[in-house]
Structures are given as C-alpha cells and as structure tokens.
Design a protein around this motif. Structure first.
Motif, PDB file in Angstrom:
ATOM      1  N   TYR A 151      -1.469  83.506  38.667  1.00 24.13           N
ATOM      2  CA  TYR A 151      -0.266  83.960  39.369  1.00 24.13           C
ATOM      3  C   TYR A 151      -0.571  85.279  40.056  1.00 24.13           C
ATOM      4  CZ  TYR A 151       4.740  84.711  40.187  1.00 24.13           C
ATOM      5  OH  TYR A 151       5.968  84.901  40.762  1.00 24.13           O
ATOM      6  N   ALA A 152      -0.875  85.202  41.347  1.00 26.28           N
ATOM      7  CA  ALA A 152      -1.317  86.374  42.095  1.00 26.28           C
ATOM      8  C   ALA A 152      -0.349  87.553  42.053  1.00 26.28           C
ATOM      9  CB  ALA A 152      -1.617  85.983  43.541  1.00 26.28           C
ATOM     10  N   PRO A 153       0.973  87.336  42.190  1.00 31.56           N
ATOM     11  CA  PRO A 153       1.875  88.493  42.180  1.00 31.56           C
ATOM     12  C   PRO A 153       1.765  89.369  40.939  1.00 31.56           C
ATOM     13  CG  PRO A 153       3.027  86.573  43.008  1.00 31.56           C
ATOM     14  CD  PRO A 153       1.699  86.082  42.487  1.00 31.56           C
ATOM     15  N   LEU A 154       1.356  88.781  39.798  1.00 34.04           N
ATOM     16  CA  LEU A 154       1.202  89.562  38.578  1.00 34.04           C
ATOM     17  C   LEU A 154      -0.262  89.754  38.197  1.00 34.04           C
ATOM     18  CD1 LEU A 154       4.076  88.305  36.232  1.00 34.04           C
ATOM     19  CD2 LEU A 154       3.928  90.428  37.521  1.00 34.04           C
ATOM     20  N   GLY A 155      -1.168  89.325  39.057  1.00 37.26           N
ATOM     21  CA  GLY A 155      -2.580  89.484  38.755  1.00 37.26           C
ATOM     22  C   GLY A 155      -3.033  88.687  37.551  1.00 37.26           C
ATOM     23  N   VAL A 156      -2.381  87.551  37.292  1.00 36.13           N
ATOM     24  CA  VAL A 156      -2.709  86.723  36.120  1.00 36.13           C
ATOM     25  C   VAL A 156      -3.798  85.720  36.485  1.00 36.13           C
ATOM     26  CG1 VAL A 156      -1.838  85.050  34.453  1.00 36.13           C
ATOM     27  CG2 VAL A 156      -0.399  86.962  35.176  1.00 36.13           C
ATOM     28  N   HIS A 157      -4.915  85.798  35.776  1.00 39.41           N
ATOM     29  CA  HIS A 157      -6.010  84.867  36.039  1.00 39.41           C
ATOM     30  C   HIS A 157      -6.578  84.297  34.741  1.00 39.41           C
ATOM     31  CE1 HIS A 157      -5.941  86.121  40.234  1.00 39.41           C
ATOM     32  NE2 HIS A 157      -5.959  87.373  39.828  1.00 39.41           N
ATOM     33  N   ASP A 158      -5.761  84.315  33.681  1.00 42.28           N
ATOM     34  CA  ASP A 158      -6.238  83.902  32.371  1.00 42.28           C
ATOM     35  C   ASP A 158      -5.101  83.243  31.597  1.00 42.28           C
ATOM     36  OD1 ASP A 158      -6.399  85.105  29.276  1.00 42.28           O
ATOM     37  OD2 ASP A 158      -8.269  84.258  30.027  1.00 42.28           O
ATOM     38  N   HIS A 159      -5.374  82.077  31.022  1.00 42.91           N
ATOM     39  CA  HIS A 159      -4.357  81.327  30.275  1.00 42.91           C
ATOM     40  C   HIS A 159      -3.776  82.142  29.124  1.00 42.91           C
ATOM     41  CE1 HIS A 159      -2.676  78.425  27.420  1.00 42.91           C
ATOM     42  NE2 HIS A 159      -3.584  78.822  26.563  1.00 42.91           N
ATOM     43  N   ALA A 160      -4.637  82.746  28.317  1.00 39.42           N
ATOM     44  CA  ALA A 160      -4.170  83.476  27.145  1.00 39.42           C
ATOM     45  C   ALA A 160      -3.311  84.675  27.533  1.00 39.42           C
ATOM     46  CB  ALA A 160      -5.362  83.937  26.297  1.00 39.42           C
ATOM     47  N   ALA A 161      -3.722  85.402  28.565  1.00 40.87           N
ATOM     48  CA  ALA A 161      -2.950  86.571  28.999  1.00 40.87           C
ATOM     49  C   ALA A 161      -1.583  86.153  29.515  1.00 40.87           C
ATOM     50  CB  ALA A 161      -3.718  87.336  30.079  1.00 40.87           C
ATOM     51  N   ALA A 162      -1.535  85.056  30.246  1.00 42.09           N
ATOM     52  CA  ALA A 162      -0.262  84.568  30.770  1.00 42.09           C
ATOM     53  C   ALA A 162       0.663  84.157  29.630  1.00 42.09           C
ATOM     54  CB  ALA A 162      -0.502  83.389  31.709  1.00 42.09           C
ATOM     55  N   HIS A 163       0.104  83.498  28.616  1.00 44.94           N
ATOM     56  CA  HIS A 163       0.911  83.061  27.474  1.00 44.94           C
ATOM     57  C   HIS A 163       1.462  84.266  26.717  1.00 44.94           C
ATOM     58  CE1 HIS A 163       2.399  80.359  24.463  1.00 44.94           C
ATOM     59  NE2 HIS A 163       1.607  80.832  23.514  1.00 44.94           N
ATOM     60  N   ARG A 164       0.635  85.302  26.517  1.00 47.92           N
ATOM     61  CA  ARG A 164       1.100  86.507  25.832  1.00 47.92           C
ATOM     62  C   ARG A 164       2.195  87.202  26.627  1.00 47.92           C
ATOM     63  NH1 ARG A 164      -4.487  87.358  24.983  1.00 47.92           N
ATOM     64  NH2 ARG A 164      -4.513  88.922  26.641  1.00 47.92           N
ATOM     65  N   ALA A 165       2.051  87.209  27.939  1.00 45.93           N
ATOM     66  CA  ALA A 165       3.014  87.911  28.786  1.00 45.93           C
ATOM     67  C   ALA A 165       4.413  87.318  28.675  1.00 45.93           C
ATOM     68  CB  ALA A 165       2.554  87.890  30.240  1.00 45.93           C
ATOM     69  N   LEU A 166       4.496  86.034  28.349  1.00 43.59           N
ATOM     70  CA  LEU A 166       5.794  85.378  28.266  1.00 43.59           C
ATOM     71  C   LEU A 166       6.352  85.348  26.844  1.00 43.59           C
ATOM     72  CD1 LEU A 166       5.266  82.417  30.758  1.00 43.59           C
ATOM     73  CD2 LEU A 166       6.548  84.530  31.101  1.00 43.59           C
ATOM     74  N   ALA A 167       5.750  86.127  25.947  1.00 40.68           N
ATOM     75  CA  ALA A 167       6.230  86.183  24.564  1.00 40.68           C
ATOM     76  C   ALA A 167       7.703  86.572  24.470  1.00 40.68           C
ATOM     77  CB  ALA A 167       5.366  87.150  23.742  1.00 40.68           C
ATOM     78  N   PHE A 211       1.191  94.939  35.609  1.00 40.49           N
ATOM     79  CA  PHE A 211       0.684  93.938  34.674  1.00 40.49           C
ATOM     80  C   PHE A 211      -0.752  94.250  34.263  1.00 40.49           C
ATOM     81  CE2 PHE A 211      -1.391  90.031  33.432  1.00 40.49           C
ATOM     82  CZ  PHE A 211      -0.485  89.505  32.523  1.00 40.49           C
ATOM     83  N   SER A 212      -1.561  94.693  35.237  1.00 40.48           N
ATOM     84  CA  SER A 212      -2.966  95.012  34.931  1.00 40.48           C
ATOM     85  C   SER A 212      -3.044  96.086  33.866  1.00 40.48           C
ATOM     86  CB  SER A 212      -3.680  95.466  36.206  1.00 40.48           C
ATOM     87  OG  SER A 212      -3.715  94.424  37.153  1.00 40.48           O
ATOM     88  N   ALA A 213      -2.131  97.069  33.925  1.00 44.40           N
ATOM     89  CA  ALA A 213      -2.123  98.125  32.921  1.00 44.40           C
ATOM     90  C   ALA A 213      -1.657  97.584  31.583  1.00 44.40           C
ATOM     91  CB  ALA A 213      -1.226  99.270  33.378  1.00 44.40           C
ATOM     92  N   ALA A 214      -0.616  96.746  31.603  1.00 47.47           N
ATOM     93  CA  ALA A 214      -0.038  96.231  30.357  1.00 47.47           C
ATOM     94  C   ALA A 214      -0.975  95.237  29.666  1.00 47.47           C
ATOM     95  CB  ALA A 214       1.295  95.574  30.629  1.00 47.47           C
ATOM     96  N   SER A 215      -1.727  94.465  30.448  1.00 47.27           N
ATOM     97  CA  SER A 215      -2.522  93.392  29.870  1.00 47.27           C
ATOM     98  C   SER A 215      -3.740  93.910  29.117  1.00 47.27           C
ATOM     99  CB  SER A 215      -2.972  92.413  30.957  1.00 47.27           C
ATOM    100  OG  SER A 215      -3.809  93.054  31.880  1.00 47.27           O
ATOM    101  N   THR A 216      -4.023  95.219  29.211  1.00 47.34           N
ATOM    102  CA  THR A 216      -5.138  95.756  28.464  1.00 47.34           C
ATOM    103  C   THR A 216      -4.786  95.900  26.989  1.00 47.34           C
ATOM    104  OG1 THR A 216      -4.437  98.015  28.945  1.00 47.34           O
ATOM    105  CG2 THR A 216      -6.029  97.014  30.452  1.00 47.34           C
ATOM    106  N   SER A 217      -3.489  95.865  26.686  1.00 43.78           N
ATOM    107  CA  SER A 217      -3.070  95.917  25.283  1.00 43.78           C
ATOM    108  C   SER A 217      -2.601  94.534  24.850  1.00 43.78           C
ATOM    109  CB  SER A 217      -1.931  96.931  25.117  1.00 43.78           C
ATOM    110  OG  SER A 217      -0.830  96.561  25.893  1.00 43.78           O
ATOM    111  N   SER A 218      -2.500  94.324  23.570  1.00 40.43           N
ATOM    112  CA  SER A 218      -2.099  93.012  23.049  1.00 40.43           C
ATOM    113  C   SER A 218      -0.586  92.928  22.920  1.00 40.43           C
ATOM    114  CB  SER A 218      -2.809  92.844  21.734  1.00 40.43           C
ATOM    115  OG  SER A 218      -2.144  92.293  20.787  1.00 40.43           O
ATOM    116  N   PHE A 219      -0.028  91.783  23.383  1.00 35.68           N
ATOM    117  CA  PHE A 219       1.419  91.594  23.212  1.00 35.68           C
ATOM    118  C   PHE A 219       1.740  90.182  22.841  1.00 35.68           C
ATOM    119  CE2 PHE A 219       0.048  91.774  27.506  1.00 35.68           C
ATOM    120  CZ  PHE A 219       0.885  91.128  28.367  1.00 35.68           C
TER     121      PHE A 219
END
Length: 219
Positions: A151-167, A211-219
């Motif tokens: 998902y380009a608008p959020l810089g998402v290029h990884d399944h696991a990161a995308a799944h965590r983001a929608l927690a 998102f790039s800043a947030a995705s460096t931590s675990s959620f």
C-alpha cells in the motif's frame, strides 16, 4: 467455515463475503487451516469505495487458478520440503514459475503446488475487493493468501507489518462482537474512508513518513 474442524462447509466468491462471516484461513504459526472472522471488507460494492483494475492469474501444476492484484501477498514455499521449507508472503508480481503455493490442511503441515504460469488478465476493469480476517490470511482456491497488499500511501511493503498496523481495527471488532455487535461494521467504514482519503498524493506522502517511523517499533 466449521470452527470445530477448521474446514470449509461451503464455497463462495469473495464478493459475497461480509464482515462477521467466518472463512477458511491460514494459521502461520501452525501452518494449518483455521477459521477466521472477517472484521472488515474493503472496496466491496456496499462500501462506497468500490475499485476496479487488472489482476494476475497464477496457475499451478495441480490445476489451481488464483486471481489477485499484482500487489497482493500470497504465500509460497521456496527451498526445503513442504513441511520444513520457508513459507514466505510475496507480492503476486514477485511469484515465479517453479515457486510452490502453500496449500494447507487441517491435520497436516502445508504442502506446495508448483506454479506453472503467472499472467496478467486481459481486462483492467475487474471488480476488486478485500476481506480482512483476524488471522490476516484467507484460503483462495485451496492456496494460502494474505488479506493484505502493498500500500504505497502508507509505505507498506510487507505482509506482517500491514497485519500489525491493523491491530487496532481487529481489537475494536473483537470488543464490539462481545459487547456491542451492532458496531461491528465500524472497521469497514473507517478503513474504506481512510483508503479514499489517503490516495491523494500529499496525504499519502505524509502518511508514508508517519508509518515508516511507527513501523520500526512493534505493534
């Protein structure tokens, strides 16, 4: 989906799936099938955020045909035997002939079905839709696919990161299901609104940085 046996009791096209349904999914931890609740649908006809576009057709030696957008993640096995090989989620555009689509079962580890061709559809106006599940996965024609996409608008290029983001959306759905079932539709409403809002370039650029800043931590 029969939640007692984690097996399908009926098949249906994705366009007929709605939030609250239970569908057959892929449990990445056990590498077997599981029943998973659909907590949101994106781009479906009822959302007011319908989308159309081209898809890729992935065909296997076992006769499977899986259609999905080029940026949608699908699980493949590369190297090793079916049971101990690395099952990884890759964008459909990165699936190669010779990869093995993950074909999970309820009482066995996943097996692989060799990809024999990957081709773009002749049409570019195919109705597109995503059903987001609590596991972040879904079984499509027997093969394990992610419910996520790049998902380009959020810089998402990884399944696991995308799944965590929608927690947060999954948490809201789980709480609503127990305490306020009439509000289960909210993740669908919010995610479709966010998708429509984030597509403009300037908002997408801002969201990508956040998102790039947030995705460096675990959620």
């Amino acid at each position: 989906c029969d939640r007692a046996t984690a097996t399908a009791v009926a098949t249906a096209p994705l366009r007929d799936v709605r939030y609250g349904d239970y569908v057959l999914a892929y449990d990445e931890r056990t590498r077997k099938t599981a029943c998973s609740a659909v907590y949101a649908t994106v781009h479906d006809a009822d959302s007011g955020n319908a989308a159309r576009g081209g898809v890729l057709a992935v065909r296997t030696a076992g006769g499977r045909l899986v259609r999905l957008t080029a940026n949608h993640f699908v699980f493949v096995v590369r190297g090793g035997s079916e049971c101990d090989g690395a099952a990884v989620a890759v964008a459909a555009a990165d699936v190669r002939v010779g990869d093995r689509l993950v074909v999970p079962g309820h009482e066995r580890c996943d097996s692989g079905d060799v990809v024999v061709s990957v081709a773009a559809s002749a049409r570019d106006d195919v109705e597109l839709m995503t059903a987001l599940t609590m596991h972040g996965t879904i079984i499509a024609n027997g093969a394990a696919a992610s419910t996520m996409a790049t998902y380009a608008p959020l810089g998402v290029h990884d399944h696991a990161a995308a799944h965590r983001a929608l927690a947060p959306a999954r948490l809201f759905y789980a709480l609503a299901e127990h305490y306020a079932p009439s509000l289960r539709f909210m993740p669908t409403l919010v995610l479709n609104a966010a998708d429509a809002l984030l597509r403009p370039t300037w908002l997408g650029a801002v969201a990508t940085r956040l998102f790039s800043a947030a995705s460096t931590s675990s959620f």
